[in-house]
Enzyme design. Structure first.
Site, PDB file in Angstrom:
ATOM      1  N   ASN A  40      72.590  19.789  63.630  1.00 35.68           N
ATOM      2  CA  ASN A  40      73.227  21.105  63.466  1.00 35.68           C
ATOM      3  C   ASN A  40      73.059  21.976  64.711  1.00 35.68           C
ATOM      4  O   ASN A  40      73.489  23.121  64.734  1.00 35.68           O
ATOM      5  CB  ASN A  40      72.679  21.830  62.228  1.00 35.68           C
ATOM      6  CG  ASN A  40      71.229  22.255  62.380  1.00 35.68           C
ATOM      7  OD1 ASN A  40      70.545  21.865  63.336  1.00 35.68           O
ATOM      8  ND2 ASN A  40      70.744  23.042  61.435  1.00 35.68           N
ATOM      9  N   THR A  43      68.023  23.382  67.367  1.00 38.22           N
ATOM     10  CA  THR A  43      67.185  23.219  68.559  1.00 38.22           C
ATOM     11  C   THR A  43      67.707  22.105  69.460  1.00 38.22           C
ATOM     12  O   THR A  43      67.434  22.091  70.652  1.00 38.22           O
ATOM     13  CB  THR A  43      65.720  22.927  68.187  1.00 38.22           C
ATOM     14  OG1 THR A  43      65.662  21.780  67.328  1.00 38.22           O
ATOM     15  CG2 THR A  43      65.099  24.112  67.473  1.00 38.22           C
ATOM     16  N   LYS A  97      63.110  24.328  53.894  1.00 38.15           N
ATOM     17  CA  LYS A  97      64.282  23.715  53.280  1.00 38.15           C
ATOM     18  C   LYS A  97      64.724  22.475  54.063  1.00 38.15           C
ATOM     19  O   LYS A  97      65.129  21.470  53.466  1.00 38.15           O
ATOM     20  CB  LYS A  97      65.434  24.730  53.206  1.00 38.15           C
ATOM     21  CG  LYS A  97      65.227  25.825  52.177  1.00 38.15           C
ATOM     22  CD  LYS A  97      66.293  26.908  52.277  1.00 38.15           C
ATOM     23  CE  LYS A  97      67.660  26.404  51.886  1.00 38.15           C
ATOM     24  NZ  LYS A  97      68.671  27.503  51.898  1.00 38.15           N
ATOM     25  N   ASN A 105      67.955  14.863  50.401  1.00 40.49           N
ATOM     26  CA  ASN A 105      69.325  14.421  50.680  1.00 40.49           C
ATOM     27  C   ASN A 105      69.361  13.069  51.382  1.00 40.49           C
ATOM     28  O   ASN A 105      70.191  12.207  51.063  1.00 40.49           O
ATOM     29  CB  ASN A 105      70.063  15.473  51.507  1.00 40.49           C
ATOM     30  CG  ASN A 105      70.418  16.701  50.693  1.00 40.49           C
ATOM     31  OD1 ASN A 105      70.634  16.615  49.491  1.00 40.49           O
ATOM     32  ND2 ASN A 105      70.467  17.856  51.342  1.00 40.49           N
ATOM     33  N   ARG A 112      71.361   5.361  47.468  1.00 43.82           N
ATOM     34  CA  ARG A 112      72.718   4.902  47.152  1.00 43.82           C
ATOM     35  C   ARG A 112      73.083   3.659  47.954  1.00 43.82           C
ATOM     36  O   ARG A 112      73.695   2.726  47.435  1.00 43.82           O
ATOM     37  CB  ARG A 112      73.728   6.018  47.435  1.00 43.82           C
ATOM     38  CG  ARG A 112      75.181   5.605  47.185  1.00 43.82           C
ATOM     39  CD  ARG A 112      76.147   6.752  47.395  1.00 43.82           C
ATOM     40  NE  ARG A 112      76.317   7.130  48.781  1.00 43.82           N
ATOM     41  CZ  ARG A 112      77.115   6.491  49.646  1.00 43.82           C
ATOM     42  NH1 ARG A 112      77.804   5.418  49.258  1.00 43.82           N
ATOM     43  NH2 ARG A 112      77.241   6.912  50.886  1.00 43.82           N
ATOM     44  N   TYR A 151      56.060  24.523  58.215  1.00 46.11           N
ATOM     45  CA  TYR A 151      56.203  23.207  58.851  1.00 46.11           C
ATOM     46  C   TYR A 151      55.190  22.219  58.286  1.00 46.11           C
ATOM     47  O   TYR A 151      55.561  21.119  57.846  1.00 46.11           O
ATOM     48  CB  TYR A 151      56.032  23.349  60.362  1.00 46.11           C
ATOM     49  CG  TYR A 151      56.273  22.088  61.143  1.00 46.11           C
ATOM     50  CD1 TYR A 151      57.562  21.553  61.239  1.00 46.11           C
ATOM     51  CD2 TYR A 151      55.244  21.428  61.793  1.00 46.11           C
ATOM     52  CE1 TYR A 151      57.804  20.384  61.964  1.00 46.11           C
ATOM     53  CE2 TYR A 151      55.473  20.265  62.520  1.00 46.11           C
ATOM     54  CZ  TYR A 151      56.748  19.750  62.599  1.00 46.11           C
ATOM     55  OH  TYR A 151      56.990  18.601  63.323  1.00 46.11           O
TER      56      TYR A 151
END
Length: 320
Positions: A40, A43, A97, A105, A112, A151
């Site tokens: 994302n 960093t 999170k 996730n 799966r 953390y």
């Protein structure tokens, strides 16, 4: 095909545009695999992977691991999380999170796909340790409500989730406890001691030490760390870890400052400031397990690694 007789694998690396992740992408591409790099860019930076973007077996995906990801891969390296105090304390709720929701996730994806998944955990799970050097069975000494807890406890919870998925769903997991790692592509403003000292020395600024400078760390060069992570992923399924991955040679922060000043050729003064809350006094891995299970130990000396890292930061300053 990969070198030798092994089939090409499709490998997802979350946090792949970060410091360790970008080197891991590069190494696994070199071994003949298809790499999906998800980041994302909180960093991580595109600059870290710019040289990989045109590679036919490299794909970049802008994605935050706190949201589910639906892709088809054979292996997952979960490296996504800000790892320096400046970055992970900037938004502590998001840091937690990222560790916890991100683990859920990625474990769900691995479940799966029945894919093998590696968690980049950290020496911070040991907190300010009462055991020295730190061994994997040690449960740690962590302040659960301090400024570093987002953390430390986030990574501890991620380890819990990995082992619960292993026990409950028979997932193939690997858990790496990464100790201080350094090298080219470190973020220049990440607040870590190696990048701090090098940037200050190169710019002729005073060298900032916290506390008395006698607290210890062990520094593992990035090439050694990436080699360890790949060996861990490729180890037999029954070996899950957690396993310490770091350099067992211990230095005081004062000694590190002296090394950097000598290699840069600087005579900058040393400035001492108060030690941050919950900053560990000692940090050194016992790598007996890594030697036995992975046939791995670091080979790059501190001086050799620092020379490469200094050259990288010098080139960044010149290009700026």
């Amino acid at each position: 095909m990969q070198r030798g007789c092994h089939a090409r694998k499709r490998i997802l690396i979350t946090g792949g545009a970060g410091f360790i992740g970008s080197h891991l992408c590069e190494r696994l591409l070199g071994e003949g695999h298809d790499i999906l790099c998800a980041d994302n860019f909180y960093t991580g930076t595109r600059d870290n992977i710019l040289h990989l973007l045109d590679h036919p077996h490299f794909e970049l995906l802008r994605h935050d691991v706190t949201f589910p990801l639906f892709v088809e891969v054979d292996e997952i390296y979960n490296l996504a999380c800000p790892a320096s105090p400046i970055h992970y304390q900037n938004d502590p709720v998001q840091t937690t999170k990222t560790s916890v929701h991100g683990a859920i996730n990625m474990l769900g994806l691995a479940k799966r796909l029945r894919a093998k998944i590696l968690q980049a955990s950290t020496s911070e799970v040991y907190g300010d340790p009462e055991m020295h050097p730190q061994q994997e069975p040690y449960w740690g000494h962590v302040n659960p409500i301090g400024p570093r807890a987002c953390y430390d406890e986030g990574k501890r919870c991620a380890e819990t989730l990995f082992f619960d998925y292993y026990r409950q769903h028979k997932l193939r997991i690997k858990v790496a406890r990464i100790f201080n790692t350094y090298g080219p592509r470190m973020h220049p403003d990440d607040g870590r001691v190696v990048s701090n000292f090098i940037m200050q020395a190169l710019q002729g600024q005073p060298i900032t030490l916290y506390g008395d400078g006698l607290q210890t760390r062990s520094f593992c060069y990035i090439d050694d760390q990436v080699d360890a992570l790949i060996r861990l992923m490729n180890s037999p399924d029954q070996f899950t870890g957690p396993v310490n991955l770091g350099n067992p040679t211990e230095f005081t922060i004062f000694e590190l400052a002296q090394h950097v000043l000598r290699l840069v050729g600087s005579n900058a003064e040393l400035v001492f400031k108060p030690l941050p809350q919950d900053d560990p006094r000692q940090r050194c891995p016992d790598i007996t397990l890594a030697k036995a299970a992975l046939d791995w130990q670091p080979t790059v000396t501190l001086d050799a690694g620092l020379r490469q890292t200094i050259a990288y930061f010098r080139s960044q300053l010149t290009a700026a």
